[in-house]
Design a protein around this motif. Structure first.
Motif, PDB file in Angstrom:
ATOM      1  N   SER A 171      -2.403  -5.892   3.700  1.00 51.98           N
ATOM      2  CA  SER A 171      -3.772  -6.425   3.615  1.00 51.98           C
ATOM      3  C   SER A 171      -4.107  -7.381   4.760  1.00 51.98           C
ATOM      4  CB  SER A 171      -3.976  -7.117   2.272  1.00 51.98           C
ATOM      5  OG  SER A 171      -2.999  -8.133   2.107  1.00 51.98           O
TER       6      SER A 171
ATOM      7  N   GLY B  80      -0.731  -0.216   5.356  1.00 52.45           N
ATOM      8  CA  GLY B  80      -0.867  -0.626   3.947  1.00 52.45           C
ATOM      9  C   GLY B  80      -0.541  -2.091   3.739  1.00 52.45           C
TER      10      GLY B  80
ATOM     11  N   GLY C 106       0.803  -1.221   0.000  1.00 51.41           N
ATOM     12  CA  GLY C 106       0.000   0.000   0.000  1.00 51.41           C
ATOM     13  C   GLY C 106       0.836   1.270   0.000  1.00 51.41           C
TER      14      GLY C 106
ATOM     15  N   ALA D 220     -10.264  -4.856   4.502  1.00 53.92           N
ATOM     16  CA  ALA D 220      -8.958  -5.544   4.547  1.00 53.92           C
ATOM     17  C   ALA D 220      -8.975  -6.564   5.682  1.00 53.92           C
ATOM     18  CB  ALA D 220      -7.832  -4.528   4.755  1.00 53.92           C
TER      19      ALA D 220
ATOM     20  N   ALA E 100      -2.866 -10.918   4.789  1.00 55.18           N
ATOM     21  CA  ALA E 100      -2.966 -12.302   4.286  1.00 55.18           C
ATOM     22  C   ALA E 100      -2.545 -13.261   5.402  1.00 55.18           C
ATOM     23  CB  ALA E 100      -2.030 -12.467   3.086  1.00 55.18           C
TER      24      ALA E 100
ATOM     25  N   ASP F 185      -5.959   6.820   4.625  1.00 54.01           N
ATOM     26  CA  ASP F 185      -4.827   6.824   3.705  1.00 54.01           C
ATOM     27  C   ASP F 185      -3.528   7.001   4.504  1.00 54.01           C
ATOM     28  OD1 ASP F 185      -2.916   7.405   1.842  1.00 54.01           O
ATOM     29  OD2 ASP F 185      -4.205   8.692   0.618  1.00 54.01           O
TER      30      ASP F 185
HETATM   31  P1  FAD Z   1      -1.356  -6.266  -0.809  1.00 55.53           P
HETATM   32  O1  FAD Z   1      -2.052  -7.563  -0.634  1.00 55.53           O
HETATM   33  O2  FAD Z   1      -1.259  -5.728  -2.178  1.00 55.53           O
HETATM   34  O3  FAD Z   1      -2.090  -5.237   0.156  1.00 55.53           O
HETATM   35  C1  FAD Z   1      -1.839  -3.875   0.164  1.00 55.53           C
HETATM   36  C2  FAD Z   1      -2.821  -3.241   1.131  1.00 55.53           C
HETATM   37  O4  FAD Z   1      -2.556  -1.860   1.225  1.00 55.53           O
HETATM   38  C3  FAD Z   1      -4.281  -3.409   0.750  1.00 55.53           C
HETATM   39  O5  FAD Z   1      -5.016  -3.945   1.836  1.00 55.53           O
HETATM   40  C4  FAD Z   1      -4.745  -1.972   0.425  1.00 55.53           C
HETATM   41  O6  FAD Z   1      -6.087  -1.740   0.810  1.00 55.53           O
HETATM   42  C5  FAD Z   1      -3.784  -1.162   1.279  1.00 55.53           C
HETATM   43  N1  FAD Z   1      -3.549   0.193   0.783  1.00 55.53           N
HETATM   44  C6  FAD Z   1      -3.422   0.613  -0.498  1.00 55.53           C
HETATM   45  N2  FAD Z   1      -3.158   1.932  -0.537  1.00 55.53           N
HETATM   46  C7  FAD Z   1      -3.142   2.364   0.736  1.00 55.53           C
HETATM   47  C8  FAD Z   1      -2.908   3.612   1.342  1.00 55.53           C
HETATM   48  N3  FAD Z   1      -2.635   4.718   0.621  1.00 55.53           N
HETATM   49  N4  FAD Z   1      -2.960   3.696   2.690  1.00 55.53           N
HETATM   50  C9  FAD Z   1      -3.222   2.617   3.447  1.00 55.53           C
HETATM   51  N5  FAD Z   1      -3.461   1.389   2.934  1.00 55.53           N
HETATM   52  C10 FAD Z   1      -3.384   1.257   1.592  1.00 55.53           C
HETATM   53  N6  FAD Z   1       3.369 -12.417   2.838  1.00 55.53           N
HETATM   54  C11 FAD Z   1       3.967 -11.868   3.899  1.00 55.53           C
HETATM   55  O7  FAD Z   1       3.795 -10.676   4.206  1.00 55.53           O
HETATM   56  N7  FAD Z   1       4.803 -12.636   4.678  1.00 55.53           N
HETATM   57  C12 FAD Z   1       5.058 -13.954   4.409  1.00 55.53           C
HETATM   58  O8  FAD Z   1       5.812 -14.587   5.138  1.00 55.53           O
HETATM   59  C13 FAD Z   1       4.414 -14.542   3.282  1.00 55.53           C
HETATM   60  N8  FAD Z   1       4.628 -15.842   2.983  1.00 55.53           N
HETATM   61  C14 FAD Z   1       3.949 -16.395   1.908  1.00 55.53           C
HETATM   62  C15 FAD Z   1       4.106 -17.764   1.658  1.00 55.53           C
HETATM   63  C16 FAD Z   1       3.412 -18.337   0.601  1.00 55.53           C
HETATM   64  C17 FAD Z   1       3.598 -19.806   0.326  1.00 55.53           C
HETATM   65  C18 FAD Z   1       2.554 -17.555  -0.200  1.00 55.53           C
HETATM   66  C19 FAD Z   1       1.783 -18.171  -1.315  1.00 55.53           C
HETATM   67  C20 FAD Z   1       2.394 -16.201   0.064  1.00 55.53           C
HETATM   68  C21 FAD Z   1       3.103 -15.600   1.112  1.00 55.53           C
HETATM   69  N9  FAD Z   1       2.972 -14.236   1.390  1.00 55.53           N
HETATM   70  C22 FAD Z   1       3.570 -13.719   2.502  1.00 55.53           C
HETATM   71  C23 FAD Z   1       2.205 -13.326   0.503  1.00 55.53           C
HETATM   72  C24 FAD Z   1       0.813 -13.045   1.012  1.00 55.53           C
HETATM   73  O9  FAD Z   1      -0.075 -14.053   0.587  1.00 55.53           O
HETATM   74  C25 FAD Z   1       0.309 -11.681   0.507  1.00 55.53           C
HETATM   75  O10 FAD Z   1       0.359 -11.688  -0.892  1.00 55.53           O
HETATM   76  C26 FAD Z   1       1.125 -10.505   1.028  1.00 55.53           C
HETATM   77  O11 FAD Z   1       1.233 -10.568   2.430  1.00 55.53           O
HETATM   78  C27 FAD Z   1       0.448  -9.207   0.619  1.00 55.53           C
HETATM   79  O12 FAD Z   1       1.293  -8.143   0.926  1.00 55.53           O
HETATM   80  P2  FAD Z   1       0.715  -6.687   1.179  1.00 55.53           P
HETATM   81  O13 FAD Z   1      -0.337  -6.769   2.210  1.00 55.53           O
HETATM   82  O14 FAD Z   1       1.869  -5.781   1.391  1.00 55.53           O
HETATM   83  O15 FAD Z   1       0.126  -6.312  -0.260  1.00 55.53           O
END
Ligand code: FAD
Length: 317
Positions: A265, A263, A208, A289, A267, A302
């Motif tokens: 999500s 920022g 995010g 989220a 997961a 934000d």
């Molecule tokens: P995104 O899913 O893209 O989320 C971004 C978030 O930011 C969204 O909720 C959105 O609403 C928010 N956002 C957007 N703009 C703004 C703003 N201006 N202000 C505030 N909020 C905002 N992930 C990990 O983190 N750790 C792990 O150890 C890990 N291991 C994994 C292992 C496997 C086998 C697999 C398949 C996946 C793994 N993942 C892991 C990945 C995980 O599934 C998610 O894809 C990941 O955590 C998502 O990262 P994120 O939340 O940064 O990004």
């Protein structure tokens, strides 16, 4: 019969993991209906461990052990385990203890499981869940020897207060020249930053944030709070942040008092690494989220507005 915990220290001060292994050992002792004994080496103020449930602390002072020495430490743990009739021995899973525990295992003829993430099963056989394949999976391992050694994965169980009125017993141990045949030297990198494992507060950010150029405000918030910085996996995969900051199932576990997720999500793979944190605060534009369900406090907003405002308010505090 007792549970013996090795409460590791550096320069006379307990490492954070010492409190976690004592908290863990206390639960194992309760499960087995027995006493918890903590062993410390070259620590002067041992009473700190009462807070986490150590009824007895065996304190060993040895001038020759100014720094870690695996063979000598293993010999001390064996002597104390024998004296206390310990059937379960608990350590952390640091670089030092991953070297030390197998030596103790051989000397006590005890089965050893490292990187353990949960309490042992309360029914036979003695089964224990551990992280395997570079933390990519879990295995349930059965230890069938009479004596058992458990290496608790850092930040997997958390620190839990369980105050007891304890006692300290100073113990003389006998060490031979053979215990000092291997010398190890520790070289520590000093970055001046709080590490994720030792931090009370962690400020973590995800995709995010849109790009690496926006981490200035995350660093600033972390500085104001004396916090460590962390991130989600995609952020480190994209090269926005170093891999050492990646938190979650495949990254570092966090067991801080406060975890601020900006920022991110939420997961399940990310949440797997932060569940042991006490208070979780989430800042996200999307009210749906998933992280909000795991949060203690949430701000729907934000990050580019909320974080600078938070910094201003905290600075004025
Ligand atoms: P995104 O899913 O893209 O989320 C971004 C978030 O930011 C969204 O909720 C959105 O609403 C928010 N956002 C957007 N703009 C703004 C703003 N201006 N202000 C505030 N909020 C905002 N992930 C990990 O983190 N750790 C792990 O150890 C890990 N291991 C994994 C292992 C496997 C086998 C697999 C398949 C996946 C793994 N993942 C892991 C990945 C995980 O599934 C998610 O894809 C990941 O955590 C998502 O990262 P994120 O939340 O940064 O990004």
């Amino acid at each position: 019969m007792s549970v013996l915990v090795f409460a590791d220290a550096a320069n006379g001060k307990f490492k954070k993991s010492a409190f976690e292994v004592v908290s863990y050992g206390k639960k194992v002792a309760e499960q087995l209906g027995t006493n918890l004994v903590a062993l410390t080496i070259n620590v002067s103020s041992n009473e700190e461990l009462y807070k986490y449930g150590a009824e007895k602390v065996v304190s060993v002072s040895e001038n020759k052990l100014a720094t870690f020495n695996a063979k000598a430490y293993a010999s001390i743990i064996k002597q104390v385990a024998d004296a206390e009739n310990a059937t379960v021995i608990v350590l952390d899973s640091s670089i030092d203890t991953l070297y030390l525990a197998p030596l103790v295992s051989v000397s006590l003829d005890a089965g050893y499981a490292s990187n353990v993430v949960a309490l042992p099963s309360s029914t036979a056989p003695f089964t224990i869940k551990r992280k395997v394949f570079s933390n990519k999976g879990f295995a349930n391992t059965v230890i069938s020897t009479d004596k058992k050694i458990i290496g608790v994965a850092k930040n997997s169980f958390g620190i839990h207060e369980n105050p007891v009125s304890g006692t300290v017993q100073n113990m003389e141990v006998s060490l031979s020249d053979g215990d000092f045949t291997v010398k190890s030297e520790k070289v520590e990198k000093v970055s001046g930053k709080v590490t994720i494992a030792d931090a009370d507060v962690v400020v973590s950010a995800g995709r995010g944030l849109k790009g690496p150029e926006n981490w200035g405000m995350i660093e600033e918030l972390a500085n104001v709070l004396g916090a460590a910085t962390a991130c989600s996996k995609p952020v480190s995969d994209l090269g926005w942040r170093p891999h050492g900051e990646h938190v979650g199932q495949t990254g570092k576990p966090v067991a801080s008092n406060l975890y601020i997720a900006i920022g991110i999500s939420g997961a399940i793979q990310h949440l797997a690494g932060v569940n042991a944190s006490k208070v979780k605060v989430v800042i996200n534009t999307d009210p749906e989220a998933p992280f909000f369900k795991a949060a203690d406090y949430g701000i729907v907003g934000d990050a580019f507005q909320v974080v600078p405002e938070l910094i201003t308010k905290l600075k004025a505090f």
